[in-house]
Every structure is written in C-alpha cells, then in structure tokens.
Design a protein around this motif. Structure first.
Motif, PDB file in Angstrom:
ATOM      1  N   SER B  50      59.380  49.991  19.388  1.00 28.42           N
ATOM      2  CA  SER B  50      59.636  48.762  18.412  1.00 28.42           C
ATOM      3  C   SER B  50      58.236  49.391  17.527  1.00 28.42           C
ATOM      4  O   SER B  50      58.003  48.832  16.218  1.00 28.42           O
ATOM      5  CB  SER B  50      59.021  47.277  18.039  1.00 28.42           C
ATOM      6  N   LEU B  51      57.148  49.633  18.256  1.00 30.28           N
ATOM      7  CA  LEU B  51      56.093  50.674  17.386  1.00 30.28           C
ATOM      8  C   LEU B  51      56.303  51.556  16.259  1.00 30.28           C
ATOM      9  O   LEU B  51      55.344  52.282  15.396  1.00 30.28           O
ATOM     10  CB  LEU B  51      54.749  50.842  18.141  1.00 30.28           C
ATOM     11  N   GLN B  52      58.038  52.267  16.912  1.00 28.77           N
ATOM     12  CA  GLN B  52      57.785  53.720  16.050  1.00 28.77           C
ATOM     13  C   GLN B  52      58.407  53.199  14.945  1.00 28.77           C
ATOM     14  O   GLN B  52      59.497  52.090  14.408  1.00 28.77           O
ATOM     15  CB  GLN B  52      58.503  53.958  17.350  1.00 28.77           C
ATOM     16  N   PRO B  53      58.417  54.309  14.056  1.00 26.09           N
ATOM     17  CA  PRO B  53      59.496  54.053  12.656  1.00 26.09           C
ATOM     18  C   PRO B  53      60.568  53.685  12.205  1.00 26.09           C
ATOM     19  O   PRO B  53      61.462  54.280  13.023  1.00 26.09           O
ATOM     20  CB  PRO B  53      58.525  55.375  12.332  1.00 26.09           C
ATOM     21  N   TRP B  54      60.717  53.013  11.738  1.00 21.82           N
ATOM     22  CA  TRP B  54      62.219  52.867  11.240  1.00 21.82           C
ATOM     23  C   TRP B  54      62.752  51.896  11.964  1.00 21.82           C
ATOM     24  O   TRP B  54      63.672  52.045  11.946  1.00 21.82           O
ATOM     25  CB  TRP B  54      62.999  54.032  11.130  1.00 21.82           C
ATOM     26  N   ILE B  55      61.679  51.175  13.402  1.00 23.64           N
ATOM     27  CA  ILE B  55      63.098  50.479  13.980  1.00 23.64           C
ATOM     28  C   ILE B  55      62.606  49.002  13.256  1.00 23.64           C
ATOM     29  O   ILE B  55      62.190  48.417  13.146  1.00 23.64           O
ATOM     30  CB  ILE B  55      61.834  50.532  15.604  1.00 23.64           C
ATOM     31  N   SER B  56      64.319  48.803  13.360  1.00 25.74           N
ATOM     32  CA  SER B  56      64.144  46.832  13.251  1.00 25.74           C
ATOM     33  C   SER B  56      64.730  45.807  14.215  1.00 25.74           C
ATOM     34  O   SER B  56      64.158  45.019  14.335  1.00 25.74           O
ATOM     35  CB  SER B  56      65.994  47.212  12.212  1.00 25.74           C
ATOM     36  N   SER B  57      65.309  46.967  15.205  1.00 26.67           N
ATOM     37  CA  SER B  57      65.422  45.876  16.408  1.00 26.67           C
ATOM     38  C   SER B  57      65.761  46.565  18.132  1.00 26.67           C
ATOM     39  O   SER B  57      66.485  47.560  17.762  1.00 26.67           O
ATOM     40  CB  SER B  57      66.503  44.791  16.387  1.00 26.67           C
ATOM     41  N   VAL B  58      65.199  46.251  19.132  1.00 27.26           N
ATOM     42  CA  VAL B  58      65.711  46.898  19.927  1.00 27.26           C
ATOM     43  C   VAL B  58      65.583  45.713  21.317  1.00 27.26           C
ATOM     44  O   VAL B  58      65.114  44.950  21.401  1.00 27.26           O
ATOM     45  CB  VAL B  58      63.905  47.362  21.445  1.00 27.26           C
ATOM     46  N   GLU B  59      66.249  45.833  21.827  1.00 30.52           N
ATOM     47  CA  GLU B  59      66.974  45.007  23.258  1.00 30.52           C
ATOM     48  C   GLU B  59      66.984  46.150  24.552  1.00 30.52           C
ATOM     49  O   GLU B  59      68.068  46.823  24.402  1.00 30.52           O
ATOM     50  CB  GLU B  59      68.543  44.226  22.967  1.00 30.52           C
ATOM     51  N   VAL B  60      66.580  45.420  25.353  1.00 31.12           N
ATOM     52  CA  VAL B  60      65.935  46.215  26.614  1.00 31.12           C
ATOM     53  C   VAL B  60      66.578  45.010  28.060  1.00 31.12           C
ATOM     54  O   VAL B  60      66.502  44.056  28.149  1.00 31.12           O
ATOM     55  CB  VAL B  60      64.808  47.037  26.996  1.00 31.12           C
ATOM     56  N   LYS B  61      67.901  45.495  28.448  1.00 35.30           N
ATOM     57  CA  LYS B  61      68.333  45.160  29.850  1.00 35.30           C
ATOM     58  C   LYS B  61      68.637  45.826  31.094  1.00 35.30           C
ATOM     59  O   LYS B  61      68.739  46.832  30.964  1.00 35.30           O
ATOM     60  CB  LYS B  61      69.996  44.952  29.701  1.00 35.30           C
ATOM     61  N   ILE B  62      67.477  45.701  32.199  1.00 34.73           N
ATOM     62  CA  ILE B  62      67.427  46.437  33.189  1.00 34.73           C
ATOM     63  C   ILE B  62      68.178  46.028  34.189  1.00 34.73           C
ATOM     64  O   ILE B  62      68.777  44.624  34.390  1.00 34.73           O
ATOM     65  CB  ILE B  62      65.525  46.381  33.747  1.00 34.73           C
ATOM     66  N   ASP B  63      69.982  46.671  34.970  1.00 36.13           N
ATOM     67  CA  ASP B  63      70.699  45.991  35.653  1.00 36.13           C
ATOM     68  C   ASP B  63      69.564  45.000  37.006  1.00 36.13           C
ATOM     69  O   ASP B  63      69.062  45.812  37.758  1.00 36.13           O
ATOM     70  CB  ASP B  63      71.735  47.039  36.116  1.00 36.13           C
ATOM     71  N   LYS B  89      69.819  48.653  23.772  1.00 37.08           N
ATOM     72  CA  LYS B  89      70.399  49.002  22.074  1.00 37.08           C
ATOM     73  C   LYS B  89      69.180  49.371  21.149  1.00 37.08           C
ATOM     74  O   LYS B  89      67.808  48.506  21.203  1.00 37.08           O
ATOM     75  CB  LYS B  89      71.656  47.735  21.833  1.00 37.08           C
ATOM     76  N   VAL B  90      69.651  50.166  20.261  1.00 36.42           N
ATOM     77  CA  VAL B  90      68.428  49.743  19.095  1.00 36.42           C
ATOM     78  C   VAL B  90      69.139  49.913  17.800  1.00 36.42           C
ATOM     79  O   VAL B  90      69.960  50.414  17.492  1.00 36.42           O
ATOM     80  CB  VAL B  90      67.164  51.523  19.112  1.00 36.42           C
ATOM     81  N   VAL B  91      68.403  49.309  16.781  1.00 33.05           N
ATOM     82  CA  VAL B  91      69.348  49.395  15.910  1.00 33.05           C
ATOM     83  C   VAL B  91      67.810  49.957  14.681  1.00 33.05           C
ATOM     84  O   VAL B  91      66.726  49.697  14.694  1.00 33.05           O
ATOM     85  CB  VAL B  91      69.086  47.760  14.711  1.00 33.05           C
ATOM     86  N   VAL B  92      68.164  51.031  13.839  1.00 30.82           N
ATOM     87  CA  VAL B  92      67.782  52.098  12.925  1.00 30.82           C
ATOM     88  C   VAL B  92      67.974  51.334  11.410  1.00 30.82           C
ATOM     89  O   VAL B  92      68.642  51.042  11.237  1.00 30.82           O
ATOM     90  CB  VAL B  92      67.049  52.800  13.572  1.00 30.82           C
ATOM     91  N   ARG B  93      66.621  51.098  10.601  1.00 33.27           N
ATOM     92  CA  ARG B  93      67.062  50.767   9.479  1.00 33.27           C
ATOM     93  C   ARG B  93      66.133  52.162   8.465  1.00 33.27           C
ATOM     94  O   ARG B  93      64.737  52.106   8.585  1.00 33.27           O
ATOM     95  CB  ARG B  93      66.825  49.539   8.996  1.00 33.27           C
ATOM     96  N   TYR B  94      67.007  53.155   7.645  1.00 30.96           N
ATOM     97  CA  TYR B  94      66.020  53.852   6.608  1.00 30.96           C
ATOM     98  C   TYR B  94      66.693  53.511   5.656  1.00 30.96           C
ATOM     99  O   TYR B  94      67.916  54.162   5.530  1.00 30.96           O
ATOM    100  CB  TYR B  94      66.260  55.229   7.880  1.00 30.96           C
ATOM    101  N   GLU B  95      65.754  53.390   4.884  1.00 33.28           N
ATOM    102  CA  GLU B  95      66.078  52.440   3.404  1.00 33.28           C
ATOM    103  C   GLU B  95      67.591  51.973   3.748  1.00 33.28           C
ATOM    104  O   GLU B  95      67.239  50.975   4.336  1.00 33.28           O
ATOM    105  CB  GLU B  95      66.586  53.383   2.630  1.00 33.28           C
ATOM    106  N   ALA B  96      68.610  51.784   2.958  1.00 31.47           N
ATOM    107  CA  ALA B  96      69.893  51.210   2.508  1.00 31.47           C
ATOM    108  C   ALA B  96      70.512  51.248   3.508  1.00 31.47           C
ATOM    109  O   ALA B  96      71.600  50.917   3.671  1.00 31.47           O
ATOM    110  CB  ALA B  96      70.196  51.307   1.421  1.00 31.47           C
TER     111      ALA B  96
END
Lengths: 124, 124, 124, 124
Positions: B50-63, B89-96
């Motif tokens: 989440s610290l990295q640029p343009w990250i909107s959300s991160v969800e980590v699941k380890i089995d 799962k990652v969501v990146v938001r870059y501008e719009a």
C-alpha cells in the motif's frame, strides 16, 4: 575418528546463528517501508524468523531516523528496507549452547556487519 | 506525434498494477510462515504494498490449508511462503482509471497466474 | 575475562558458513530458471557468493531432473528456483580454520537442510 | 457487456511489462556484485527474465561507476546490487502489441523509476 562426530553443539549453534542472519537479511531487504509501517514490519520479521529451528529470541530494530530521511527524499514518501537501517539480534540455542549474534550497519566499513557477540552454555 | 504522448492513463494504470504484483511476489516468496503467523504476514504484505504509488487497495490471502499441510510434512513445522499459497488482489488508480489485478495459483497450469480482472473509469 | 575474547576462529568460520548458506538461499530462491539457463545460473550464484568475505570455494548444483519436470508441468515451460532443486557446498576459511557446509534438500524432512560437513585446521 | 471482454491486448502487454520490471527488481536487488562479476550478472538477469511469458527482449545495464565506488568504500570490496545501479529495458509482445518499458534510477526523485517508453502495434 569420523569428522562428523567432531562437530560440537557449539559449532552448530554458531552455524545456525549465521544462517538466520544471512537468511533474514536477503529475504527482507527491498521491502517497502515507511515510518507508519516500520513497527509492524519489525514484528513480522521477528515472528517469521522465530519459526526457524533453534531460535531462542529475535529482536529487530529498524532505524526510524533513516526511514524518515529517505521518506523525505523519495518522491513517493516511502523507502525500501536496506542494510543501513537494520539492527537485528538473534539468540540461537542448540542443545546446551547459546549463541548471540547481531547484524548492524557499520558506517566506517559501509557494511551491514554480522558478528557473534557471545557464546555460552545455556542456563537451562 | 511523439510516442510519449500516446501513453494513456489506462496504459499507466495497467503497467502499475503489473509492477505491484511482480514486485510483491518476488519480495515475499520464501518468507517463513506458519498457521500462527499467516494472518500477520498477510497484513504486513498489504501494508507494505500500500505504500507504493497509485495503490488504491490490496487484499492478500494466504491459503491456510496449504500452510497447514506443509507444516505437517516439514520437520520443523513451518513453511516458506510459495506461489501456490497466494491469492492477492490489487487495485491501482491512475488519474481517472482504476485497474483491478490479481495473482492466484492455477493448479491446471501449475502457475501463479497474474491477470487483469477489470479496468474502468474511477468513480471518484 | 570478556566474552568477546572467547570467540575462536573456529566459531567465526562456522558462523560465516551459516551466513553464506542462509543468504544465498533467500537471495536466489524464486529466480526463473529452465534447463537452458540452469548452468549459467549455477555459475552466477557461485561467482556472486564468492565475493563475500572468507569464502574459499562454492559449488552450486541445481537438480536438472527437477527443473525438467517442472518445465513440463508449467504452462510457460520454465520454473522458479526452489529449495528442492538446490545442492550447494561452501568452504569458508577464517584464519587457520576451514569450515565445509552444505544445503541440500532432504525429501524425508521436506526441508532444504543446511549442515556442517567438516571443520578442520586449514592446510595453508 | 462483460468486463472481461473489454481487456485489450494493449492492456495485457502493459500489465505484463509491469510484472517483469517489478519481479526482476525485487528478485535481484541485494545480490552481491563487483566490477568483475557485473557483466555476468547482467547476462544472467537478462536470460532469466527472458524465460517469462511474452518477453520479446531484455537489456540489463548495471552502472559500473557506481559499482566501482561502492567497492572502494566497502571493507570487503564488493557491493549489493541496488536500485541506483540498474537500467533495464524490457520489450513485451502480447499478440499484435509491443510494449517497451524501463526501470532506471532517477536521482532527482531518489527513485528507481519504472516507465512505459512506447506502445505500438507489433511489426510482425
């Protein structure tokens, strides 16, 4: 007499202490970190290293001043964990022997120096 | 017309999503993990990415089932984090533009497959 | 008598041997590899580890049979270097002491076991 | 209309280019390197990354001047590969689309910046 039998518990304790420091260094260097996540990252490294065999304790300190500085310089306000930031102490107990080792950046050497701090018979 | 100007926000969002998945995979694979530390490790990876640029959300699941299995097989009762265990799962938001991407092990391919799940204009 | 002075060259040789194995394992695990690149990767790991202090020799063997198998299973016909594939021997010389150590996957343990094979006074 | 069908080859080419840069960065950062091994390490990274899907070419340059400098400062005369030293160009071809991307340290940002340099229809 076979070589194998000549390897003492003290030898093994020191070998294992070296493994732990080498491993954690190369596993975690490069991890994104900021002043907000630094404490959590310390705990996660400690808990992760503690899973490995013969570990008696681990104490991870990441230099907050260095994290703060690189956050400020960096356009995106976070850092990568680097050897300069780390100060880690591990204690390995192998049978009746306890080895205390540490990795800490030494500015004069420009090196994350790994050293044995103490080896002794375990109290238990 | 210069090539540089032809690169859209959508292009950049997808590029950044790829960076995040490639980076976290190669940063964290190999980390010692057990059923006791798995939740904490998930959170630490999430917060670190989440610290990295343009990250909107991160969800980590380890089995957890795979962690449990390898703990049992392993003499020292812990595992190394491997591609087989990961679902991120990652969501990146870059501008719009928002890009949703995921890395998840696919048994048929024997591969931790990284895919784009969705790209769309950001609601905000 | 201070603890520091009690640490022998033998202690240091073993500690350094451990560092090297722990470090290389966590540095190189995850590297993409195939039967075509396996020899080159072995050499690069050897040369890279050889740069580190007190290393006298390094020999890296990556199990070609395991690489071949995972290439076949994998949709994109390459593998990630894993602990199962590795057999690495390092010799560390610290002053007059030579320590021989090895990491090799042990199927019964399901573990890339690191062990000291020999410690002796250096011939030189 | 389903989201899945909206993802274009161009989207995928850019996503894959990002994956490659993120992956190689976090895989190889920390590797011991010196002026003597730098060329070999470049080739090994290139060959390793080339194994991954949809890679058309990879060119790795490690800054010799920076390696030389840190060799001199470092007590043991070698360096760890760091983001500051890297300049890597990858070309990904996904179906009819070619994406050119690069990671290169930018001193003003103090950041190993990853960027898309060009995207176009593949000549082939």
């Amino acid at each position: 007499m076979a070589d194998k039998e000549e390897i003492s518990n003290r030898d093994k304790a020191l070998f294992e202490a070296g493994i732990k420091l080498g491993a954690l260094y190369h596993q975690f260097i490069g991890t994104p970190v900021s002043t907000e996540t630094v404490e959590e990252l310390e705990k996660t490294i400690e808990r992760s290293v503690s899973l490995q065999p013969w570990i008696s304790s681990v104490e991870v300190k990441i230099d907050r001043e260095k994290v703060r500085k690189c956050e400020k310089k960096n356009k995106f306000e976070y850092c990568e964990l680097s050897g300069e930031m780390l100060d880690v102490k591990v204690v390995v107990r192998y049978e009746a022997v306890e080895a205390h080792a540490r990795v800490k950046y030494e500015a004069e050497m420009d090196y994350p120096f790994m050293r044995v701090e103490k080896v002794h018979a375990s109290k238990k």
